[in-house]
Design a protein around this motif. Structure first.
Motif, PDB file in Angstrom:
ATOM      1  N   LYS A 136      63.132 -86.280  54.599  1.00  0.00           N
ATOM      2  CA  LYS A 136      63.012 -84.905  55.094  1.00  0.00           C
ATOM      3  C   LYS A 136      63.756 -84.708  56.421  1.00  0.00           C
ATOM      4  CE  LYS A 136      58.464 -84.220  52.967  1.00  0.00           C
ATOM      5  NZ  LYS A 136      57.036 -83.891  53.196  1.00  0.00           N
ATOM      6  N   ALA A 137      64.526 -85.736  56.838  1.00  0.00           N
ATOM      7  CA  ALA A 137      65.220 -85.712  58.128  1.00  0.00           C
ATOM      8  C   ALA A 137      64.229 -85.476  59.261  1.00  0.00           C
ATOM      9  CB  ALA A 137      66.318 -84.647  58.142  1.00  0.00           C
ATOM     10  N   ASN A 138      63.057 -86.074  59.140  1.00  0.00           N
ATOM     11  CA  ASN A 138      61.982 -85.939  60.122  1.00  0.00           C
ATOM     12  C   ASN A 138      62.243 -86.879  61.291  1.00  0.00           C
ATOM     13  OD1 ASN A 138      59.372 -86.312  61.488  1.00  0.00           O
ATOM     14  ND2 ASN A 138      58.501 -85.186  59.765  1.00  0.00           N
ATOM     15  N   ARG A 139      62.194 -86.363  62.506  1.00  0.00           N
ATOM     16  CA  ARG A 139      62.530 -87.179  63.675  1.00  0.00           C
ATOM     17  C   ARG A 139      61.562 -88.342  63.899  1.00  0.00           C
ATOM     18  NH1 ARG A 139      60.575 -82.353  65.738  1.00  0.00           N
ATOM     19  NH2 ARG A 139      58.818 -82.461  67.193  1.00  0.00           N
ATOM     20  N   TYR A 140      60.341 -88.248  63.391  1.00  0.00           N
ATOM     21  CA  TYR A 140      59.371 -89.332  63.582  1.00  0.00           C
ATOM     22  C   TYR A 140      59.733 -90.579  62.774  1.00  0.00           C
ATOM     23  CZ  TYR A 140      56.422 -86.318  66.355  1.00  0.00           C
ATOM     24  OH  TYR A 140      55.940 -85.508  67.364  1.00  0.00           O
ATOM     25  N   ALA A 141      60.632 -90.428  61.815  1.00  0.00           N
ATOM     26  CA  ALA A 141      61.131 -91.592  61.073  1.00  0.00           C
ATOM     27  C   ALA A 141      61.807 -92.566  62.024  1.00  0.00           C
ATOM     28  CB  ALA A 141      62.105 -91.150  59.989  1.00  0.00           C
ATOM     29  N   ASP A 192      64.033 -78.939  65.938  1.00  0.00           N
ATOM     30  CA  ASP A 192      64.065 -77.780  65.051  1.00  0.00           C
ATOM     31  C   ASP A 192      63.012 -78.073  63.979  1.00  0.00           C
ATOM     32  OD1 ASP A 192      64.550 -75.587  63.524  1.00  0.00           O
ATOM     33  OD2 ASP A 192      66.494 -76.246  62.759  1.00  0.00           O
ATOM     34  N   GLY A 193      61.814 -77.601  64.209  1.00  0.00           N
ATOM     35  CA  GLY A 193      60.704 -77.971  63.347  1.00  0.00           C
ATOM     36  C   GLY A 193      60.408 -79.453  63.512  1.00  0.00           C
ATOM     37  N   SER A 194      60.333 -80.177  62.404  1.00  0.00           N
ATOM     38  CA  SER A 194      60.103 -81.623  62.462  1.00  0.00           C
ATOM     39  C   SER A 194      61.415 -82.392  62.533  1.00  0.00           C
ATOM     40  CB  SER A 194      59.312 -82.076  61.236  1.00  0.00           C
ATOM     41  OG  SER A 194      60.035 -81.788  60.047  1.00  0.00           O
ATOM     42  N   SER A 195      62.540 -81.664  62.502  1.00  0.00           N
ATOM     43  CA  SER A 195      63.855 -82.289  62.542  1.00  0.00           C
ATOM     44  C   SER A 195      64.528 -82.017  63.885  1.00  0.00           C
ATOM     45  CB  SER A 195      64.708 -81.779  61.382  1.00  0.00           C
ATOM     46  OG  SER A 195      65.897 -82.508  61.270  1.00  0.00           O
ATOM     47  N   THR A 196      65.832 -81.763  63.871  1.00  0.00           N
ATOM     48  CA  THR A 196      66.587 -81.470  65.088  1.00  0.00           C
ATOM     49  C   THR A 196      67.741 -80.540  64.746  1.00  0.00           C
ATOM     50  OG1 THR A 196      67.608 -82.510  67.045  1.00  0.00           O
ATOM     51  CG2 THR A 196      68.252 -83.369  64.894  1.00  0.00           C
ATOM     52  N   ARG A 197      68.509 -80.131  65.752  1.00  0.00           N
ATOM     53  CA  ARG A 197      69.681 -79.286  65.522  1.00  0.00           C
ATOM     54  C   ARG A 197      70.896 -80.199  65.335  1.00  0.00           C
ATOM     55  NH1 ARG A 197      68.642 -74.254  65.590  1.00  0.00           N
ATOM     56  NH2 ARG A 197      70.862 -73.781  65.384  1.00  0.00           N
ATOM     57  N   PHE A 198      71.584 -80.021  64.206  1.00  0.00           N
ATOM     58  CA  PHE A 198      72.694 -80.902  63.848  1.00  0.00           C
ATOM     59  C   PHE A 198      74.047 -80.334  64.248  1.00  0.00           C
ATOM     60  CE2 PHE A 198      69.420 -82.212  60.726  1.00  0.00           C
ATOM     61  CZ  PHE A 198      69.372 -83.559  61.041  1.00  0.00           C
ATOM     62  N   LYS A 199      75.000 -81.262  64.448  1.00  0.00           N
ATOM     63  CA  LYS A 199      76.382 -80.910  64.753  1.00  0.00           C
ATOM     64  C   LYS A 199      77.295 -81.480  63.673  1.00  0.00           C
ATOM     65  CE  LYS A 199      75.804 -83.054  68.629  1.00  0.00           C
ATOM     66  NZ  LYS A 199      76.008 -83.705  69.941  1.00  0.00           N
ATOM     67  N   PHE A 252      73.378 -88.865  68.089  1.00  0.00           N
ATOM     68  CA  PHE A 252      73.955 -87.631  68.627  1.00  0.00           C
ATOM     69  C   PHE A 252      73.834 -86.458  67.642  1.00  0.00           C
ATOM     70  CE2 PHE A 252      76.081 -91.075  70.949  1.00  0.00           C
ATOM     71  CZ  PHE A 252      75.782 -90.680  72.246  1.00  0.00           C
ATOM     72  N   ALA A 253      72.992 -86.643  66.628  1.00  0.00           N
ATOM     73  CA  ALA A 253      72.647 -85.581  65.666  1.00  0.00           C
ATOM     74  C   ALA A 253      73.859 -85.016  64.919  1.00  0.00           C
ATOM     75  CB  ALA A 253      71.886 -84.461  66.367  1.00  0.00           C
ATOM     76  N   PHE A 254      74.816 -85.896  64.580  1.00  0.00           N
ATOM     77  CA  PHE A 254      75.920 -85.466  63.718  1.00  0.00           C
ATOM     78  C   PHE A 254      75.442 -85.576  62.273  1.00  0.00           C
ATOM     79  CE2 PHE A 254      78.504 -86.690  67.447  1.00  0.00           C
ATOM     80  CZ  PHE A 254      79.229 -85.512  67.599  1.00  0.00           C
ATOM     81  N   LYS A 255      75.570 -84.498  61.525  1.00  0.00           N
ATOM     82  CA  LYS A 255      75.025 -84.466  60.175  1.00  0.00           C
ATOM     83  C   LYS A 255      75.662 -85.509  59.261  1.00  0.00           C
ATOM     84  CE  LYS A 255      78.080 -80.842  58.315  1.00  0.00           C
ATOM     85  NZ  LYS A 255      78.578 -81.574  57.138  1.00  0.00           N
ATOM     86  N   GLU A 256      76.841 -85.979  59.616  1.00  0.00           N
ATOM     87  CA  GLU A 256      77.560 -86.939  58.782  1.00  0.00           C
ATOM     88  C   GLU A 256      76.898 -88.319  58.757  1.00  0.00           C
ATOM     89  OE1 GLU A 256      80.334 -83.645  59.685  1.00  0.00           O
ATOM     90  OE2 GLU A 256      78.980 -84.882  60.903  1.00  0.00           O
ATOM     91  N   TYR A 257      75.902 -88.517  59.609  1.00  0.00           N
ATOM     92  CA  TYR A 257      75.192 -89.796  59.566  1.00  0.00           C
ATOM     93  C   TYR A 257      74.579 -89.998  58.184  1.00  0.00           C
ATOM     94  CZ  TYR A 257      70.257 -88.270  59.542  1.00  0.00           C
ATOM     95  OH  TYR A 257      69.034 -87.767  59.178  1.00  0.00           O
ATOM     96  N   SER A 258      74.207 -88.900  57.536  1.00  0.00           N
ATOM     97  CA  SER A 258      73.574 -88.987  56.214  1.00  0.00           C
ATOM     98  C   SER A 258      74.561 -89.487  55.156  1.00  0.00           C
ATOM     99  CB  SER A 258      72.981 -87.639  55.803  1.00  0.00           C
ATOM    100  OG  SER A 258      73.978 -86.641  55.700  1.00  0.00           O
TER     101      SER A 258
END
Length: 230
Positions: free
Chosen positions: A56-61, A108-115, A167-173
């Motif tokens: 879920k891209a949850n930051r607590y992970a 951003d909710g349970s996640s973060t703002r991505f770049k 650094f919250a780059f979406k490409e990490y996924s």
């Protein structure tokens, strides 16, 4: 029709938990059957929760994962996977903790703002990966590390994915899919010599499923953020 939709939604929500429970049962059965050393299996159970949060891209992970990295370092040391051991202890542990802190500051909710990553950054990463892989293969080969190419490739891709995640780059996924695939291949190779590694292979398959779900979660969150910023 509404009842059918409600039922479908309920099943969809329950699937991740059912997958976690099924994987935990399979790991336990494999560990007992192959008489796996308990402390080699324990981190896997914690990682099941990490995988569910990751999907879920949850930051607590990242918080739970950072603490669990210390346990994994001990496991990798025992297995002779020195690159993975160093990666878990000196990279994953501090960087995942730092990622949780950064993501929390830009929550951003349970996640973060991505770049989004620039194309030139991809080229630079590819060059760094190639150079690092050659150097690491030589070093770890000299130290007698096991499964050198797969272990080193897995560790390096995991490192780049961790940095991009920090650094919250979406490409990490994207890179996580590569890392997860290599993990499955690594344990497939190991299981031929040590069948007890079936526990880790089962977990690796579970993780790959969670990573695939994470890819779509990150993409969905990023698209939503872009629409909101218009």
């Amino acid at each position: 029709m509404q009842a059918v939709l409600k039922k479908t939604t309920s099943i969809k929500k329950a699937l991740p938990l059912l997958l976690l429970l099924l994987t935990a049962i399979l790991i336990t059965v494999a560990a007992v059957y192959f008489k796996q050393i308990p402390y080699l299996v324990f981190p896997l159970y914690i990682s099941l929760l990490v995988g569910m949060l990751q999907a879920k891209a949850n930051r607590y992970a990242h918080l739970v994962g950072s603490l669990n990295s210390v346990l994994y370092a001990a496991t990798f040391l025992y297995l002779g996977l020195y690159s993975s051991m160093c990666s878990a202890l000196f990279i994953n542990f501090p960087l995942q903790l730092a990622t949780f802190i950064r993501w929390s500051k830009n929550a951003d909710g349970s996640s973060t703002r991505f770049k989004k990553l620039k194309p030139t950054a991809w080229i630079l990463m590819a060059i760094l990966f190639a150079v690092s892989l050659v150097a690491l293969n030589a070093i770890m080969g000299a130290l007698g590390s096991s499964y050198v190419l797969l272990d080193n490739s897995h560790a390096l891709i995991g490192f780049f994915a961790t940095v991009l995640s920090l650094f919250a780059f979406k490409e990490y996924s994207y890179l996580m899919i590569g890392s997860g695939t290599l993990t499955v291949l690594l344990y497939l190779e190991m299981i031929a010599e040590n069948p007890a590694q079936a526990t880790h292979l089962i977990y690796a398959v579970y993780t790959l499923i969670c990573i695939a779900r994470q890819f779509f979660s990150v993409r969905r969150i990023y698209q939503k953020q872009q629409e909101e910023s218009l």
